[in-house]
Design a protein around this motif. Structure first.
Motif, PDB file in Angstrom:
ATOM      1  N   ASP A  83      -0.005  -6.740  -5.215  1.00  0.00           N
ATOM      2  CA  ASP A  83       1.483  -7.324  -5.105  1.00  0.00           C
ATOM      3  C   ASP A  83       1.991  -7.601  -6.172  1.00  0.00           C
ATOM      4  N   VAL A  84       2.976  -6.486  -6.738  1.00  0.00           N
ATOM      5  CA  VAL A  84       3.517  -7.266  -8.047  1.00  0.00           C
ATOM      6  C   VAL A  84       5.252  -7.786  -7.863  1.00  0.00           C
ATOM      7  N   THR A  85       5.395  -8.439  -8.403  1.00  0.00           N
ATOM      8  CA  THR A  85       7.109  -8.933  -8.019  1.00  0.00           C
ATOM      9  C   THR A  85       7.596  -9.505  -9.107  1.00  0.00           C
ATOM     10  N   PRO A  86       8.654  -8.988  -9.998  1.00  0.00           N
ATOM     11  CA  PRO A  86       9.688  -9.519 -11.032  1.00  0.00           C
ATOM     12  C   PRO A  86      10.363 -10.594 -10.547  1.00  0.00           C
ATOM     13  N   ARG A  87       9.780 -12.031 -11.573  1.00  0.00           N
ATOM     14  CA  ARG A  87      10.404 -12.763 -11.540  1.00  0.00           C
ATOM     15  C   ARG A  87      11.912 -12.750 -11.826  1.00  0.00           C
ATOM     16  N   THR A  88      12.972 -13.045 -10.870  1.00  0.00           N
ATOM     17  CA  THR A  88      13.965 -13.153 -11.185  1.00  0.00           C
ATOM     18  C   THR A  88      14.665 -14.232 -12.232  1.00  0.00           C
ATOM     19  N   ASP A  89      14.593 -15.087 -12.613  1.00  0.00           N
ATOM     20  CA  ASP A  89      14.670 -16.461 -13.183  1.00  0.00           C
ATOM     21  C   ASP A  89      13.548 -16.187 -15.061  1.00  0.00           C
ATOM     22  N   ASP A  90      13.138 -15.655 -14.814  1.00  0.00           N
ATOM     23  CA  ASP A  90      12.335 -15.241 -16.038  1.00  0.00           C
ATOM     24  C   ASP A  90      11.768 -14.342 -16.549  1.00  0.00           C
ATOM     25  N   PHE A  91      10.984 -14.214 -17.659  1.00  0.00           N
ATOM     26  CA  PHE A  91      10.466 -12.752 -18.041  1.00  0.00           C
ATOM     27  C   PHE A  91       9.059 -12.421 -17.885  1.00  0.00           C
ATOM     28  N   THR A  92       8.654 -12.385 -16.892  1.00  0.00           N
ATOM     29  CA  THR A  92       7.555 -12.197 -16.540  1.00  0.00           C
ATOM     30  C   THR A  92       7.773 -11.620 -14.816  1.00  0.00           C
ATOM     31  N   THR A  93       6.206 -11.872 -13.918  1.00  0.00           N
ATOM     32  CA  THR A  93       6.007 -10.996 -13.365  1.00  0.00           C
ATOM     33  C   THR A  93       4.772 -11.737 -12.145  1.00  0.00           C
ATOM     34  N   GLU A  94       4.188 -11.933 -10.732  1.00  0.00           N
ATOM     35  CA  GLU A  94       3.388 -12.452 -10.051  1.00  0.00           C
ATOM     36  C   GLU A  94       3.128 -10.762  -9.851  1.00  0.00           C
ATOM     37  N   PHE A  95       1.194 -11.233  -9.980  1.00  0.00           N
ATOM     38  CA  PHE A  95       0.678  -9.859  -9.665  1.00  0.00           C
ATOM     39  C   PHE A  95      -0.806 -10.355  -8.954  1.00  0.00           C
TER      40      PHE A  95
END
Length: 165
Positions: free
Chosen positions: A75-87
């Protein structure tokens, strides 16, 4: 692994392998050029299987040097409030071996088909009868498996759920 705070246990890594949409195989071609290619994979116990044509650059690399690295991303989820992703990810180091026995080839192809096309299994036997002789199957021993995760809680802080080694 540099970020020990993101390291996960082997069971977590196996779950990522089992659910990833595809994996990326990395090998080295005879001229020393690195080569990476996405694959459809299925894990059976401690082995990972993939199929391919019996010729091509991937086979050149595998025959030249059977040591491989395989990356799987869950699972990869781009963060909308930062410049990173959850993965979540898993990395496998192992050795690739061409499967030559028809029984093992068919079992591996069945595992791959059940994973990616379970609704078509009523046509599996016919497909294998038509294409087994022109299909290569490779088994990768998973000599080292590592998992990694980056997740954030509702408060926006990164969850430090890694293990220490």
């Amino acid at each position: 692994m540099r970020r020990k705070d993101r390291q996960m246990d082997e069971d977590f890594a196996l779950q990522v392998i089992d659910k990833c949409a595809y994996a990326v195989l990395s090998t080295v071609l005879p001229d020393g050029t690195p080569y990476g290619i996405p694959l459809s994979v299925a894990r059976v116990g401690e082995d990972l299987y993939f199929h391919c044509a019996p010729a091509g650059r991937k086979l050149e690399g595998l025959l030249h040097n059977p040591a491989v690295s395989i990356a799987c991303v869950g699972d990869v989820t781009p963060r909308t409030d930062d410049f990173t992703t959850e993965f979540e990810s898993a990395l496998i180091a192992g050795r690739a071996v061409r499967v030559t026995e028809d029984e093992e080839k068919i079992a591996a192809l069945r595992a791959i088909s059940l994973r990616y096309t379970p609704d078509n299994m009523d046509r599996f036997d016919d497909a294998v009868a038509r294409s087994l002789s022109r299909t290569d199957v490779w088994r990768v021993s998973m000599d080292q498996v590592t998992g990694k995760q980056k997740k954030y809680g509702p408060d926006g802080r990164e969850i430090k759920s890694g293990i220490s080694k």
